[in-house]
Design a protein around this motif. Structure first.
Motif: not given
Length: 305
Positions: A16-21
């Motif tokens: 999810a953090g990668v997706l937000r990035a």
């Protein structure tokens, strides 16, 4: 897609953090596109809007609309990722995520259409600009608005003429009424309609980088510098070329940045599907552990059952 993949809660949060990035990268690219296009084309567009207002506003509107839609995609994407992580059993997660991924994909593809529309509009704008400038040059001494516009363009863009500086020698912008009719050169070059084709250019064609006299009007100068002094003292490029150069850079930048947005959207689709399709796995593990602990308590304390 990811039915056979087991991810822990921390693993899903990292995805999810990668997706937000990636969403932040998309939004940043869109903002960079708007800022770069505005700063690069502002001088030219502020001049062209006086004669081609519709096309200028159309180009800016297309770019701003694409950037604003990317902002909406970014905002809704952040909320959707939060729902995917917190509401794993929410029945509307799957259809909402599908709609969001489809809209984002269409938006990224629309960026390619925006680039094609901007490129076509710029091409038409440059084609019309040449004929428009030639008409304005013919009205240079009779219409103050055309004189003001052409002088401003030639000074600010460091250019001369429409396609080349010699356009001033081919466009009949001087009328015999403004000249000395007793001059042999004037009478030799004057036409039946009273127009005169002289090797003269307005003073706004003079180059500020040449630290010598500007030989732009032989009728008002008693001598001319030998060795092509007039050619050296005037700007060497036409105003169409000067106006086209920053707009070409804008077109290339839009093409490159939209291409990056499309690539990022592919990665966003894959990650969003992975997070959505593996969200139930941790819940099943947690449910089995809870059932095991509940069974141990039941055996130890039968009255709790």
């Amino acid at each position: 897609m990811a039915g056979g993949i087991t991810l822990s809660k921390d693993g899903r949060h990292r995805l999810a953090g990668v997706l937000r990035a990636l969403l932040i990268a998309q939004l940043t690219i869109s903002l960079v596109m708007v800022i770069y296009c505005y700063n690069t084309s502002y001088k030219v567009m502020s001049l062209l809007k006086n004669i081609h207002k519709f096309k200028v506003f159309l180009i800016y509107a297309l770019i701003l609309l694409q950037a604003y839609c990317m902002k909406l995609h970014y905002t809704s994407g952040f909320r959707l990722v939060t729902w995917l992580l917190r509401n794993q059993d929410w029945c509307r997660t799957t259809p909402v995520s599908r709609v969001w991924l489809l809209s984002g994909t269409l938006l990224a593809a629309n960026g390619l259409l925006v680039h094609a529309a901007c490129k076509t509009t710029l091409k038409a704008l440059m084609k019309e600009l040449s004929s428009t400038l030639r008409f304005g040059m013919s009205q240079y001494l009779t219409e103050p608005k055309w004189k003001r516009f052409i002088d401003t363009m030639q000074i600010e863009l460091n250019c001369c003429g429409a396609d080349r500086p010699n356009d001033w020698h081919e466009v009949p912008w001087m009328n015999i009424d403004f000249l000395n009719e007793d001059d042999d050169l004037v009478m030799k070059l004057s036409g039946i309609d009273g127009k005169v084709l002289l090797p003269a250019s307005p003073y706004s064609c003079c180059s500020p980088h040449v630290l010598s006299a500007c030989f732009h009007d032989p009728l008002q100068q008693r001598y001319r510098e030998a060795g092509g002094g007039a050619a050296r003292s005037l700007q060497r490029r036409g105003c169409v070329e000067a106006a086209e150069a920053p707009l070409v850079r804008v077109s290339i930048a839009v093409h490159a940045l939209v291409g990056l947005v499309v690539l990022l959207q592919v990665a966003i689709v894959l990650l969003a599907l992975l997070i959505r399709n593996t969200q139930q796995q941790p819940e099943q593990v947690e449910s089995s552990e809870s059932a095991q602990r509940r069974g141990q308590r039941t055996r130890s304390f039968p009255y709790l059952s």
